[in-house]
Write an enzyme that holds these catalytic residues in place. Structure first.
Site, PDB file in Angstrom:
ATOM      1  N   HIS A 201      -1.237  -1.260  -3.920  1.00 34.44           N
ATOM      2  CA  HIS A 201      -2.570  -1.216  -3.391  1.00 34.44           C
ATOM      3  C   HIS A 201      -2.749   0.244  -3.293  1.00 34.44           C
ATOM      4  O   HIS A 201      -1.819   1.272  -2.680  1.00 34.44           O
ATOM      5  CB  HIS A 201      -2.600  -1.686  -1.964  1.00 34.44           C
ATOM      6  CG  HIS A 201      -3.706  -1.739  -1.502  1.00 34.44           C
ATOM      7  ND1 HIS A 201      -5.033  -2.593  -1.604  1.00 34.44           N
ATOM      8  CD2 HIS A 201      -4.216  -0.893  -0.386  1.00 34.44           C
ATOM      9  CE1 HIS A 201      -6.054  -2.302  -0.701  1.00 34.44           C
ATOM     10  NE2 HIS A 201      -5.449  -1.462   0.050  1.00 34.44           N
TER      11      HIS A 201
ATOM     12  N   SER B  17       0.888  -1.176   0.009  1.00 32.52           N
ATOM     13  CA  SER B  17      -0.083   0.047   0.081  1.00 32.52           C
ATOM     14  C   SER B  17       0.932   1.237  -0.095  1.00 32.52           C
ATOM     15  O   SER B  17       1.579   1.341   0.918  1.00 32.52           O
ATOM     16  CB  SER B  17      -1.054  -0.101   1.187  1.00 32.52           C
ATOM     17  OG  SER B  17      -1.357   1.307   1.376  1.00 32.52           O
TER      18      SER B  17
ATOM     19  N   MET C 221     -12.236   3.642  -0.151  1.00 34.07           N
ATOM     20  CA  MET C 221     -12.997   3.835   1.180  1.00 34.07           C
ATOM     21  C   MET C 221     -13.633   5.302   1.209  1.00 34.07           C
ATOM     22  O   MET C 221     -13.441   6.154   1.537  1.00 34.07           O
ATOM     23  CB  MET C 221     -11.912   3.845   2.364  1.00 34.07           C
ATOM     24  CG  MET C 221     -11.272   2.516   2.713  1.00 34.07           C
ATOM     25  SD  MET C 221      -9.811   2.692   3.473  1.00 34.07           S
ATOM     26  CE  MET C 221      -8.543   2.809   2.070  1.00 34.07           C
TER      27      MET C 221
ATOM     28  N   ASP D  93      -5.838  -6.736   4.868  1.00 36.56           N
ATOM     29  CA  ASP D  93      -5.464  -5.460   4.776  1.00 36.56           C
ATOM     30  C   ASP D  93      -5.413  -4.742   6.292  1.00 36.56           C
ATOM     31  O   ASP D  93      -6.461  -4.587   6.706  1.00 36.56           O
ATOM     32  CB  ASP D  93      -6.371  -4.386   3.771  1.00 36.56           C
ATOM     33  CG  ASP D  93      -5.805  -3.166   3.550  1.00 36.56           C
ATOM     34  OD1 ASP D  93      -4.502  -2.823   3.892  1.00 36.56           O
ATOM     35  OD2 ASP D  93      -6.401  -2.481   2.938  1.00 36.56           O
TER      36      ASP D  93
ATOM     37  N   MET E 261     -11.120  -6.687   5.898  1.00 32.50           N
ATOM     38  CA  MET E 261     -10.126  -5.568   6.709  1.00 32.50           C
ATOM     39  C   MET E 261      -9.699  -6.247   8.006  1.00 32.50           C
ATOM     40  O   MET E 261     -10.523  -6.668   8.906  1.00 32.50           O
ATOM     41  CB  MET E 261     -10.971  -4.323   6.947  1.00 32.50           C
ATOM     42  CG  MET E 261     -11.041  -3.305   5.545  1.00 32.50           C
ATOM     43  SD  MET E 261      -9.601  -2.901   4.867  1.00 32.50           S
ATOM     44  CE  MET E 261      -8.749  -1.898   6.117  1.00 32.50           C
TER      45      MET E 261
ATOM     46  N   HIS F  43      -8.553   0.474  -3.626  1.00 27.82           N
ATOM     47  CA  HIS F  43      -9.319   0.030  -2.428  1.00 27.82           C
ATOM     48  C   HIS F  43      -9.966   1.511  -2.173  1.00 27.82           C
ATOM     49  O   HIS F  43      -9.589   2.583  -1.671  1.00 27.82           O
ATOM     50  CB  HIS F  43      -8.316   0.005  -1.362  1.00 27.82           C
ATOM     51  CG  HIS F  43      -9.252  -0.473   0.066  1.00 27.82           C
ATOM     52  ND1 HIS F  43      -8.377  -0.325   1.134  1.00 27.82           N
ATOM     53  CD2 HIS F  43     -10.498  -0.484   0.196  1.00 27.82           C
ATOM     54  CE1 HIS F  43      -9.378  -0.453   2.042  1.00 27.82           C
ATOM     55  NE2 HIS F  43     -10.704  -0.743   1.750  1.00 27.82           N
TER      56      HIS F  43
ATOM     57  N   MET G 293      -9.734   7.597   0.209  1.00 25.56           N
ATOM     58  CA  MET G 293     -10.216   7.970   1.230  1.00 25.56           C
ATOM     59  C   MET G 293     -10.895   9.342   1.090  1.00 25.56           C
ATOM     60  O   MET G 293     -10.149  10.249   0.616  1.00 25.56           O
ATOM     61  CB  MET G 293      -9.409   7.941   2.295  1.00 25.56           C
ATOM     62  CG  MET G 293      -8.685   6.702   2.917  1.00 25.56           C
ATOM     63  SD  MET G 293      -7.552   7.043   4.277  1.00 25.56           S
ATOM     64  CE  MET G 293      -6.614   5.315   4.349  1.00 25.56           C
TER      65      MET G 293
ATOM     66  N   ASP H  76      -4.765   3.297  -1.751  1.00 17.86           N
ATOM     67  CA  ASP H  76      -6.122   3.689  -0.951  1.00 17.86           C
ATOM     68  C   ASP H  76      -6.791   4.720  -1.163  1.00 17.86           C
ATOM     69  O   ASP H  76      -5.869   6.092  -0.804  1.00 17.86           O
ATOM     70  CB  ASP H  76      -5.600   3.398   0.523  1.00 17.86           C
ATOM     71  CG  ASP H  76      -5.202   2.354   0.898  1.00 17.86           C
ATOM     72  OD1 ASP H  76      -6.145   1.357   1.076  1.00 17.86           O
ATOM     73  OD2 ASP H  76      -4.036   1.906   1.473  1.00 17.86           O
TER      74      ASP H  76
HETATM   75  C1  DX5 Z   1      -6.031   1.238   5.990  1.00 24.52           C
HETATM   76  C2  DX5 Z   1      -5.715   0.851   4.349  1.00 24.52           C
HETATM   77  C3  DX5 Z   1      -4.554  -0.055   4.491  1.00 24.52           C
HETATM   78  C4  DX5 Z   1      -3.329   0.622   4.790  1.00 24.52           C
HETATM   79  C5  DX5 Z   1      -2.215  -0.696   5.416  1.00 24.52           C
HETATM   80  O1  DX5 Z   1      -7.330   1.977   5.813  1.00 24.52           O
HETATM   81  O2  DX5 Z   1      -6.719   0.151   3.808  1.00 24.52           O
HETATM   82  O3  DX5 Z   1      -4.319  -0.287   3.126  1.00 24.52           O
HETATM   83  O4  DX5 Z   1      -2.516   1.348   4.180  1.00 24.52           O
HETATM   84  O5  DX5 Z   1      -1.153  -0.097   5.974  1.00 24.52           O
HETATM   85  P1  DX5 Z   1      -0.465  -0.760   6.874  1.00 24.52           P
HETATM   86  O6  DX5 Z   1       0.079  -2.293   6.217  1.00 24.52           O
HETATM   87  O7  DX5 Z   1       0.568  -0.063   7.464  1.00 24.52           O
HETATM   88  O8  DX5 Z   1      -1.398  -1.332   8.225  1.00 24.52           O
HETATM   89 ZN    ZN Z   2      -6.380  -0.655   1.986  1.00 28.75          ZN
END
Ligand code: DX5
Ligand code: ZN
Length: 213
Positions: free
Chosen positions: A32, A7, A67, A174, A136, A65, A36, A34
């Site tokens: 990956h 990620s 969110m 994740d 998750m 991903h 948000m 993310d």
């Molecule tokens: C959290 C994200 C993850 C995050 C994982 O909301 O969806 O993908 O970046 O990071 P680590 O591996 O540091 O927990």
């Molecule tokens: Zn993620």
């Protein structure tokens, strides 16, 4: 074969192109991304422009991903921006079925996700439409948290359900994945491991990816 999806949330955003090239060379199977929105999760990361720019610099599989609240509004645009796999949250929409069908109709891999407190059964009605399910292992929103052990029970239940139905669906985990808990995640049934901190903050990213695998 376990796939590793680092990620970029834990990467250096001032040189994201280099960071993605580096993890590709280090043996990552996908990257990956993310997204948000500050609504579905209490944090804001990045959106279309970053993914579009990265797309021009990398041929890696983009594991996006989402969110975000009501993902149906933006799925098409994320695919245009370069997503190869699109994951959205069952908690974020009343249109999970439409979202999964839309992703597949655009020729991309469809995936649905559950937060730690959501029962895994919530996604069972949609399994036939999924190429991947993301369980998750932390509350979404931030990197660098610790894996919540009970979430792996959901992975086991999901794996059993998928096998019972004879489906071929990837199971992704994740959040808080590191070399200490990766084998437990794999033994629980996960075959795609997302790792932010444990890859990007490692001195030797190649060794970090190997250790996870
Ligand atoms: C959290 C994200 C993850 C995050 C994982 O909301 O969806 O993908 O970046 O990071 P680590 O591996 O540091 O927990
Ligand atoms: Zn993620």
């Amino acid at each position: 074969m376990t796939k590793i999806s680092p990620s970029v949330l834990a990467a250096d955003f001032s040189k994201l192109g280099d960071e993605v090239r580096e993890i590709e060379a280090a043996g990552a199977d996908m990257v990956h991304l993310d997204v948000m929105d500050g609504e579905f999760v209490p944090n804001i990361s990045f959106g279309f422009p970053i993914i579009e720019c990265l797309r021009k610099q990398s041929k890696m599989v983009f594991d996006v991903h989402l969110m975000i609240d009501r993902p149906e509004r933006y799925i098409e645009r994320f695919i245009k921006a370069g997503a190869d796999i699109v994951t959205f949250h069952v908690e974020a929409t009343e249109k999970s079925e439409e979202c999964l069908k839309l992703i597949r109709s655009l020729g991309k891999k469809s995936a649905i996700s559950v937060k730690p407190k959501t029962p895994i059964e919530a996604i069972y009605p949609y399994l036939e439409l999924c190429d991947m399910v993301l369980v998750m292992t932390v509350e979404p929103g931030f990197g660098g948290q610790s894996l919540i052990p009970e979430t792996l029970d959901k992975v086991k239940a999901l794996k059993a359900e998928i096998d019972k139905r004879g489906l071929n669906i990837d199971i992704q985990v994740d959040g808080g994945i590191n070399e200490k808990n990766a084998s437990e995640a794999r033994l629980s049934g996960a075959n795609v491991l997302v790792a932010g901190s444990s890859v990007f903050k490692a001195e030797d990213r190649c060794a970090a990816i190997d250790a996870l695998r």
